[in-house]
Design a protein around this motif. Sequence first.
Motif, PDB file in Angstrom:
ATOM      1  N   GLU A 165      -8.778 -30.374  10.110  1.00  0.00           N
ATOM      2  CA  GLU A 165      -7.898 -29.244   9.813  1.00  0.00           C
ATOM      3  C   GLU A 165      -6.897 -29.618   8.726  1.00  0.00           C
ATOM      4  O   GLU A 165      -6.610 -28.822   7.833  1.00  0.00           O
ATOM      5  CB  GLU A 165      -7.184 -28.796  11.087  1.00  0.00           C
ATOM      6  N   LEU A 205      -4.593 -13.924  14.100  1.00  0.00           N
ATOM      7  CA  LEU A 205      -5.802 -14.733  14.257  1.00  0.00           C
ATOM      8  C   LEU A 205      -5.918 -15.175  15.705  1.00  0.00           C
ATOM      9  O   LEU A 205      -5.028 -15.827  16.219  1.00  0.00           O
ATOM     10  CB  LEU A 205      -5.725 -15.962  13.351  1.00  0.00           C
ATOM     11  N   ARG A 246      -7.142 -17.625  17.927  1.00  0.00           N
ATOM     12  CA  ARG A 246      -7.709 -18.963  17.866  1.00  0.00           C
ATOM     13  C   ARG A 246      -8.521 -19.258  19.113  1.00  0.00           C
ATOM     14  O   ARG A 246      -9.494 -19.990  19.068  1.00  0.00           O
ATOM     15  CB  ARG A 246      -6.590 -20.005  17.730  1.00  0.00           C
ATOM     16  N   GLU A 257     -13.216 -22.454  11.391  1.00  0.00           N
ATOM     17  CA  GLU A 257     -14.041 -22.512  12.610  1.00  0.00           C
ATOM     18  C   GLU A 257     -15.448 -22.998  12.282  1.00  0.00           C
ATOM     19  O   GLU A 257     -16.015 -23.823  13.004  1.00  0.00           O
ATOM     20  CB  GLU A 257     -14.128 -21.120  13.248  1.00  0.00           C
ATOM     21  N   TYR A 282      -9.512 -18.631   8.239  1.00  0.00           N
ATOM     22  CA  TYR A 282      -9.644 -18.989   9.633  1.00  0.00           C
ATOM     23  C   TYR A 282     -11.113 -19.094  10.025  1.00  0.00           C
ATOM     24  O   TYR A 282     -11.538 -20.049  10.667  1.00  0.00           O
ATOM     25  CB  TYR A 282      -8.905 -17.957  10.479  1.00  0.00           C
ATOM     26  N   GLU A 303      -6.551 -14.763   4.306  1.00  0.00           N
ATOM     27  CA  GLU A 303      -6.124 -15.429   5.538  1.00  0.00           C
ATOM     28  C   GLU A 303      -7.212 -15.432   6.583  1.00  0.00           C
ATOM     29  O   GLU A 303      -7.487 -16.424   7.234  1.00  0.00           O
ATOM     30  CB  GLU A 303      -4.928 -14.695   6.126  1.00  0.00           C
ATOM     31  N   GLU A 304      -7.810 -14.279   6.742  1.00  0.00           N
ATOM     32  CA  GLU A 304      -8.823 -14.110   7.759  1.00  0.00           C
ATOM     33  C   GLU A 304     -10.044 -14.957   7.466  1.00  0.00           C
ATOM     34  O   GLU A 304     -10.601 -15.616   8.333  1.00  0.00           O
ATOM     35  CB  GLU A 304      -9.174 -12.640   7.727  1.00  0.00           C
ATOM     36  N   ASP A 361      -2.411 -17.096  15.850  1.00  0.00           N
ATOM     37  CA  ASP A 361      -1.547 -17.286  14.691  1.00  0.00           C
ATOM     38  C   ASP A 361      -1.197 -15.891  14.190  1.00  0.00           C
ATOM     39  O   ASP A 361      -2.040 -15.003  14.226  1.00  0.00           O
ATOM     40  CB  ASP A 361      -2.275 -18.010  13.550  1.00  0.00           C
TER      41      ASP A 361
END
Lengths: 320, 185
Positions: B99, A148, A150, B125, B121, B117-118, A137
């Motif tokens: 999600e 990112l 993924r 996960e 993510y 943002e990081e 992303d």
Amino acid sequence: MTAPVPAHILDEAADWLVQLHSGAMADAEREACERWRRQSTEHARAWARAERLMDQLGTLPPALAAPVLERAPERSRRAMLGKLGMLAAAAPAAWIGWGLAQERGWVAEHRSATGERRELQLADGSEVTLNTASAIDVRFSSSERLVLLRAGEVLVHSAADHRPFRLAGAHGTVEAPLARFAVRQDAERTRVAVLEGAVKVEPASAAATVLRAGEQTWMSRDAVAAPAQADAALAWTRGMLLADRMPLAELTAELARYRRGVIDCDAALAEMRVSGAFPVGGPAAVERALSMLASTYPLTVHKRLGGLWIALETKKTGAA
Amino acid sequence: MQFAFRVRMRIILICVAMPTAQLALHQTVHALYSHHHGWLYGWLRKKLGCSDHAADVAQDTFVRVLAARNADAIAEPRAYLTTVAKGILVNTWRRQALERAYLETLTQLPPAAAPSEEERYLILETLQRVDAMLRALPDPVRRAFLLSQLEGMKYEEIAQRLGVSLITVKRYMKQAFLQCLAFQE
């Protein structure tokens, strides 16, 4: 792969965790717990698992995690299967396969199919090459350029810009002002190799390490290895896999990344050392790689289940 | 890819079967494939209404059968294959649903509390991993565990909230912790 931790030790570890979180653990009990975990390496391993679990849970902001994990609806399997029709209807136009979608969550913006290599140019001029079955992303803002990872493996050439360039993965972040570097994300760790420039490799919960051109390292969420000399980490960008006395089982595992299905080798062959420059990429490349193996080493390649299953077996020699 | 890689590594590491047993397994899976792959594909295509998805799920199903190495113990091939295929679909649906729930929850956070943002993510996960770990637990066990671990509730409070005894809460916590520890490598 190490032996599993004995069930009774995991059981005892679970007991300790229950006590630990009861909110009422006296000093004497804490000491008893300490003594417990120092009994053997297996006890220590069990406790290491407990600590990893606690770390994971600790990174979840409650306000965000509670509503997501405590939601009820999807738990009924029957209800979900009833929604199969909806599932199909909601699929994106360019579907690259359930195998990939299953692993990723399906909102990754850029992805490569199994066996595909894809090049992208980002808005700032940076270039990203995706290896087989990879997904990223891109999140650029006025203050930073974030990519990112993924899944999978990428080569990045970050362009000059006043904003910092960061690549974030499952185990940590790579910060790369004007550099050329490759990142490969596996289940338990991420490998970073630098071609040009220098990058900062920072695991999720450990101190960062600087990596320079010609170096590579591995990181997990809580550790990063000392820089070592980069080997053939970037050969894939030229469609090659370089093996230098690699066990055949490892080579076939690598080749398998580039195709759908399974590549098996029999027990006698697994440890056999192979060397060479093997083509990787689409199906044709893997075919050539397998042919190379068959013509160089005493093995035959068997294709079964319409190609879904490739088995390498010891070549049967004629009677002496 | 992580799953597929682990599957392959597991296959390679289990590869110590005697040659004759291996041959028998090959023949069994081969037979399974030739007799039932077409049927499975057709069944999936009807269910999903899309031939590409169906083809992919059918393939993934056989990859799993290969990995499980139990093909010669399958009594009812079609029932088994559809179960595996459904498991694949359900798993995908779950991940997507999590999600979506996550993205929705994010939109409801006040900007000041929003993670970068990081971080978003990394959190996603972790959520997927934790969700997978807790999936097999019965509802009250899961709920008790999350109340304790995410909301910091004491066992007594949880007992009150769920309307069970303190001993039951401790039992739930033990079950959940054990499940999580077994899940970790």
